[in-house]
Design a protein around this motif. Structure first.
Motif, short mmCIF file in Angstrom:
data_model
loop_
_atom_site.label_atom_id
_atom_site.label_comp_id
_atom_site.label_asym_id
_atom_site.label_seq_id
_atom_site.Cartn_x
_atom_site.Cartn_y
_atom_site.Cartn_z
N MET A 1 0.85 -1.19 0.00
CA MET A 1 0.00 0.00 0.00
C MET A 1 0.88 1.24 0.00
O MET A 1 1.75 1.39 0.85
CB MET A 1 -0.89 0.00 1.25
N MET A 2 0.69 2.12 -0.98
CA MET A 2 1.47 3.33 -1.07
C MET A 2 1.02 4.33 0.00
O MET A 2 -0.11 4.31 0.47
CB MET A 2 1.31 3.96 -2.45
N ARG A 128 -9.59 9.74 -12.40
CA ARG A 128 -8.18 9.48 -12.71
C ARG A 128 -7.64 8.39 -11.81
O ARG A 128 -7.74 8.47 -10.58
CB ARG A 128 -7.32 10.74 -12.55
N HIS A 129 -7.10 7.35 -12.44
CA HIS A 129 -6.50 6.26 -11.67
C HIS A 129 -5.30 6.77 -10.90
O HIS A 129 -4.55 7.63 -11.36
CB HIS A 129 -6.09 5.12 -12.60
N GLY A 130 -5.09 6.21 -9.70
CA GLY A 130 -4.08 6.74 -8.80
C GLY A 130 -2.72 6.08 -8.83
O GLY A 130 -1.91 6.29 -7.94
N TYR A 158 -17.44 7.42 -6.68
CA TYR A 158 -16.51 8.48 -6.31
C TYR A 158 -15.46 7.90 -5.36
O TYR A 158 -15.80 7.24 -4.39
CB TYR A 158 -17.26 9.64 -5.64
N PRO A 159 -14.17 8.12 -5.61
CA PRO A 159 -13.11 7.51 -4.78
C PRO A 159 -13.17 8.00 -3.33
O PRO A 159 -13.69 9.09 -3.08
CB PRO A 159 -11.83 7.99 -5.46
N SER A 160 -12.58 7.22 -2.44
CA SER A 160 -11.87 5.96 -2.67
C SER A 160 -12.87 4.83 -2.91
O SER A 160 -13.94 4.79 -2.31
CB SER A 160 -11.03 5.59 -1.45
N GLY A 164 -6.94 1.08 0.18
CA GLY A 164 -5.72 1.44 -0.53
C GLY A 164 -5.93 2.11 -1.87
O GLY A 164 -4.96 2.45 -2.54
N CYS A 165 -7.19 2.33 -2.28
CA CYS A 165 -7.47 2.97 -3.57
C CYS A 165 -6.98 4.42 -3.55
O CYS A 165 -7.30 5.18 -2.64
CB CYS A 165 -8.96 2.92 -3.88
N LYS A 166 -6.21 4.81 -4.58
CA LYS A 166 -5.65 6.15 -4.65
C LYS A 166 -6.26 6.97 -5.79
O LYS A 166 -5.72 8.01 -6.16
CB LYS A 166 -4.14 6.06 -4.85
N CYS A 167 -7.36 6.49 -6.37
CA CYS A 167 -7.98 7.21 -7.48
C CYS A 167 -8.53 8.56 -7.01
O CYS A 167 -8.80 8.74 -5.83
CB CYS A 167 -9.10 6.37 -8.08
N ARG A 168 -8.68 9.48 -7.97
CA ARG A 168 -9.17 10.81 -7.66
C ARG A 168 -10.13 11.29 -8.75
O ARG A 168 -10.25 10.68 -9.80
CB ARG A 168 -8.01 11.80 -7.54
N VAL A 169 -10.76 12.43 -8.47
CA VAL A 169 -11.66 13.05 -9.43
C VAL A 169 -11.22 14.50 -9.63
O VAL A 169 -10.87 15.18 -8.66
CB VAL A 169 -13.12 13.00 -8.93
#
Length: 239
Positions: A1-2, A128-130, A158-160, A164-169
């Motif tokens: 996990m980042m 946008r993928h993270g 809508y993220p997360s 551990g999901c790092k996607c954003r909008v």
């Protein structure tokens, strides 16, 4: 996990939304569901009030002051030692999950409020993928997907969108889309799956590509607004 990108986190909306939450003792993470996490601060297994508040203070400092993971982990060890808390998992892993999840969802909730504030001039949202170390295939397929800000898809995607999901909008206008070579698309329909809560026997229908309990938009309803809704519902119920 980042690790969370600390520099992105300390902004007023994220701090305010976290501080509006009510502290709630709980045995497990799934005792509350979806947007209820916007309104309550919980740590699975943290029942004692003093323990929960000490952990909350540490998370608050991490959000407001940009405390690093290493600093938080040091505080975590001191807090649980003082409380004698017999938590699940190794200290490095458990403190990482608490830190990562709370900071990222506070960021996302605050970001949602910011995007709403500019919706008149930037009416389109881009997923946008993270760049996670272990990317989810569906999250990659949603990369640069552009939909109207009010499209219902965002309420569940809508993220997360998972641990551990790092996607954003990001908010866009027509000029932005021309510059990026993008256009408004159709909401993906990837289906759903059933997730069984083994404690309650309840079955939840979850969109494919999203972890159970993450199918909501953090920040869509502020804790103070939800409290006002509850009060109004009670008044209407008595009248």
């Amino acid at each position: 996990m980042m690790a969370v990108e600390y520099g992105d986190l300390p902004f007023d909306e994220a701090i305010s939304l976290f501080r509006e939450k009510l502290s709630l003792p709980s045995e497990s993470w799934d005792e509350i569901w979806q947007e209820a996490h916007d309104h309550a601060f919980i740590i699975a297994g943290a029942i004692e009030e003093d323990l929960l508040e000490s952990l909350r203070e540490a998370v608050d400092k991490a959000i407001a002051d940009g405390m690093s993971l290493k600093e938080f982990q040091s505080q975590f060890i001191e807090i649980v030692k003082r409380a004698g808390w017999d938590y699940v998992g190794k200290p490095g892993w458990r403190s990482h999950v608490i830190y990562e999840t709370n900071l990222r969802q506070s960021y996302n909730a605050g970001r949602y409020q910011q995007l709403q504030a500019v919706k008149e001039t930037r009416p389109y949202w881009m997923y946008r993928h993270g760049n996670s170390e272990t990317p989810r295939k569906l999250h990659l397929s949603w990369h640069q997907k552009v939909l109207p800000a009010d499209d219902p898809w965002w309420q569940s995607h809508y993220p997360s969108n998972g641990w551990g999901c790092k996607c954003r909008v990001f908010a866009l206008n027509e000029r932005d889309m021309q510059r990026l070579g993008l256009s408004v698309g159709q909401a993906p329909d990837d289906g759903t799956y059933d997730w069984l809560d083994k404690k309650t026997g309840e079955v939840h229908e979850v969109p494919v590509g999203i972890d159970p309990g993450f199918d909501y938009a953090p920040g869509a309803i502020k804790p103070s607004e939800r409290l006002a809704q509850i009060r109004e519902e009670k008044r209407n119920g008595r009248s």
